[in-house]
Design a protein around this motif. Sequence first.
Motif, short mmCIF file in Angstrom:
data_model
loop_
_atom_site.label_atom_id
_atom_site.label_comp_id
_atom_site.label_asym_id
_atom_site.label_seq_id
_atom_site.Cartn_x
_atom_site.Cartn_y
_atom_site.Cartn_z
N SER A 40 0.84 -1.20 0.00
CA SER A 40 0.00 0.00 0.00
C SER A 40 0.87 1.24 0.00
CB SER A 40 -0.92 0.01 1.23
OG SER A 40 -1.80 -1.10 1.19
N THR A 41 0.46 2.24 -0.75
CA THR A 41 1.23 3.47 -0.89
C THR A 41 0.33 4.67 -0.63
OG1 THR A 41 2.47 2.35 -2.64
CG2 THR A 41 2.83 4.70 -2.38
N HIS A 42 0.85 5.66 0.09
CA HIS A 42 0.09 6.86 0.42
C HIS A 42 0.41 7.98 -0.58
CE1 HIS A 42 -1.42 5.77 4.55
NE2 HIS A 42 -0.54 4.81 4.33
N VAL A 187 -5.13 12.32 -8.11
CA VAL A 187 -3.84 11.98 -7.49
C VAL A 187 -2.77 11.96 -8.58
CG1 VAL A 187 -2.56 10.29 -6.13
CG2 VAL A 187 -5.03 10.55 -5.80
N SER A 188 -1.61 12.55 -8.30
CA SER A 188 -0.49 12.52 -9.24
C SER A 188 0.41 11.34 -8.89
CB SER A 188 0.30 13.83 -9.18
OG SER A 188 -0.51 14.92 -9.61
N ILE A 189 0.62 10.46 -9.87
CA ILE A 189 1.39 9.24 -9.66
C ILE A 189 2.71 9.32 -10.44
CG2 ILE A 189 1.38 6.72 -9.86
CD1 ILE A 189 -0.74 7.76 -7.97
N PRO A 190 3.87 9.05 -9.80
CA PRO A 190 5.14 9.02 -10.53
C PRO A 190 5.10 7.99 -11.65
CG PRO A 190 5.53 9.04 -8.15
CD PRO A 190 4.05 8.82 -8.36
N GLU A 191 5.81 8.28 -12.74
CA GLU A 191 5.73 7.42 -13.91
C GLU A 191 6.22 6.00 -13.63
OE1 GLU A 191 8.02 9.07 -17.05
OE2 GLU A 191 9.91 9.11 -15.93
N ARG A 192 7.14 5.83 -12.68
CA ARG A 192 7.63 4.48 -12.39
C ARG A 192 6.59 3.63 -11.65
NH1 ARG A 192 10.01 7.79 -8.58
NH2 ARG A 192 9.64 7.23 -6.40
N GLU A 193 5.52 4.26 -11.15
CA GLU A 193 4.52 3.53 -10.39
C GLU A 193 3.18 3.42 -11.11
OE1 GLU A 193 4.19 5.36 -6.53
OE2 GLU A 193 6.35 5.63 -6.36
N ILE A 197 -0.97 0.42 -11.32
CA ILE A 197 -2.33 0.84 -10.97
C ILE A 197 -3.28 0.49 -12.10
CG2 ILE A 197 -3.80 2.80 -10.39
CD1 ILE A 197 -1.34 4.13 -9.19
N ALA A 198 -4.37 -0.19 -11.75
CA ALA A 198 -5.39 -0.60 -12.72
C ALA A 198 -6.72 0.08 -12.38
CB ALA A 198 -5.55 -2.11 -12.69
N PRO A 199 -7.68 0.07 -13.31
CA PRO A 199 -8.99 0.66 -13.00
C PRO A 199 -9.66 0.05 -11.78
CG PRO A 199 -8.77 0.32 -15.36
CD PRO A 199 -7.58 -0.34 -14.73
N SER A 200 -9.34 -1.21 -11.48
CA SER A 200 -9.97 -1.90 -10.35
C SER A 200 -9.11 -1.90 -9.09
CB SER A 200 -10.27 -3.35 -10.73
OG SER A 200 -9.07 -4.04 -11.10
N THR A 201 -7.98 -1.19 -9.09
CA THR A 201 -7.12 -1.13 -7.92
C THR A 201 -7.89 -0.63 -6.71
OG1 THR A 201 -5.09 -0.82 -9.18
CG2 THR A 201 -5.09 -0.02 -6.92
N ARG A 202 -7.74 -1.31 -5.59
CA ARG A 202 -8.45 -0.89 -4.38
C ARG A 202 -7.81 0.37 -3.79
NH1 ARG A 202 -9.31 -5.62 -0.20
NH2 ARG A 202 -7.04 -5.53 -0.22
N SER A 203 -8.65 1.23 -3.24
CA SER A 203 -8.15 2.48 -2.66
C SER A 203 -9.00 2.88 -1.47
CB SER A 203 -8.15 3.61 -3.71
OG SER A 203 -9.47 3.85 -4.16
N LEU A 255 -3.36 3.55 -1.84
CA LEU A 255 -3.56 2.63 -2.96
C LEU A 255 -2.87 1.31 -2.66
CD1 LEU A 255 -2.97 4.93 -6.06
CD2 LEU A 255 -5.14 4.15 -5.13
N ALA A 256 -3.51 0.22 -2.98
CA ALA A 256 -2.93 -1.11 -2.78
C ALA A 256 -2.89 -1.81 -4.12
CB ALA A 256 -3.76 -1.92 -1.78
N PRO A 257 -1.82 -1.60 -4.93
CA PRO A 257 -1.76 -2.18 -6.27
C PRO A 257 -1.92 -3.69 -6.29
CG PRO A 257 -0.07 -0.52 -6.01
CD PRO A 257 -0.69 -0.72 -4.66
N ASP A 258 -1.48 -4.37 -5.23
CA ASP A 258 -1.61 -5.83 -5.17
C ASP A 258 -2.62 -6.24 -4.12
OD1 ASP A 258 1.47 -5.30 -5.98
OD2 ASP A 258 0.68 -7.09 -6.97
#
Length: 341
Positions: A40-42, A187-193, A197-203, A255-258
């Motif tokens: 999870s990332t803040h 939310v602004s996300i760095p390009e390496r991350e 992230i998918a449309p169904s990513t939990r947040s 965000l929890a990509p996995d």
Amino acid sequence: MFLVAGMALIITSCSKQQPQQTAPISVVAETVSNDAADLSTHYVGIVEEKTSTPVSFVGSGTLQKVYVEEGQAVRKGQLLAEMDATQTRNMLAAAQAQYDQATDALTRLRQVHDAGSLPEMKWVEVQSQVAQAKSQLDIARKSLEDCRIYAPVNGVVGSLNFHAGSVVLTSEPVMSLLDISTVKVRVSIPEREISSIAPSTRSTVNVEATGRSYEGGRIEKGVSADAMSRTYDIRIHVGNADRKLLPGMVADVVLAPDGNRSDASAPLTLPVRCIQQRSGGQRFVWVADGGKAKACNVTTAQTVGNRIVIADGLKGGEQVIVEGWQKVGEGTAVKVSLSGK
């Protein structure tokens, strides 16, 4: 005298042979485990309206009255504002008089035409004058109607750009109506991350202003990066039935990509800061094993926030030194404190 000297020599010799005791170095270690929460990332997010509809007059004129205030909820068809319609009413009166005159002439000349005493060209001309007068009357009526603006949709008044007495130009937005039945959190996300992230990513969206946490919904991903920061905007849909979330509020977004994986299938992760690299390129970490530091080679995968996935080299359960590793070497005695992550 020789006896004393001999005893001194023996004591000195014994002290040199006795090894010097070194105090263990205090370090902080993290127990490696399969924990999906580690991924999870803040991020910092900004609440935005679902849609924004600008409302404006068709024509130009002086704004006479505004019937709503910023932040007020309005319904579709509700009167919002009106312009000074004095000139428009005068134009309507003139158009009505011209139409009445034309229809009166048509009525009087109809009998002459039916008797065959009116040239056909003259009769067509009179009919054309009535049609033109009717068209001008319709335009004048529409102009009078356009002196008022009504809410085209349900929403909340977002901004008032003009007040009574202001001169408003054609199609210049007087106000905006915001649809906040649901909102979007940008939310602004760095390009390496961004690829994780998918449309169904939990947040989870935590908003201090409302004192509540909200479960995020579908995610929209931007496709163009900011030229300066090299970040991509995403927008998370969030329900807002009570209208408590307002545009501009700041949110802590997790965000929890996995997050769709169970803990058992989640990868092993460690803080990026504890990964070391040898001159040959091999990566390793320092493991606290039996009270001593030991180097352990690892293979890493993707980075998520400030953590990195360990693809090989660790099985789980090891105590990896995450703070104080700069002070240790192979076999260094360590005193371990466990990290709470």
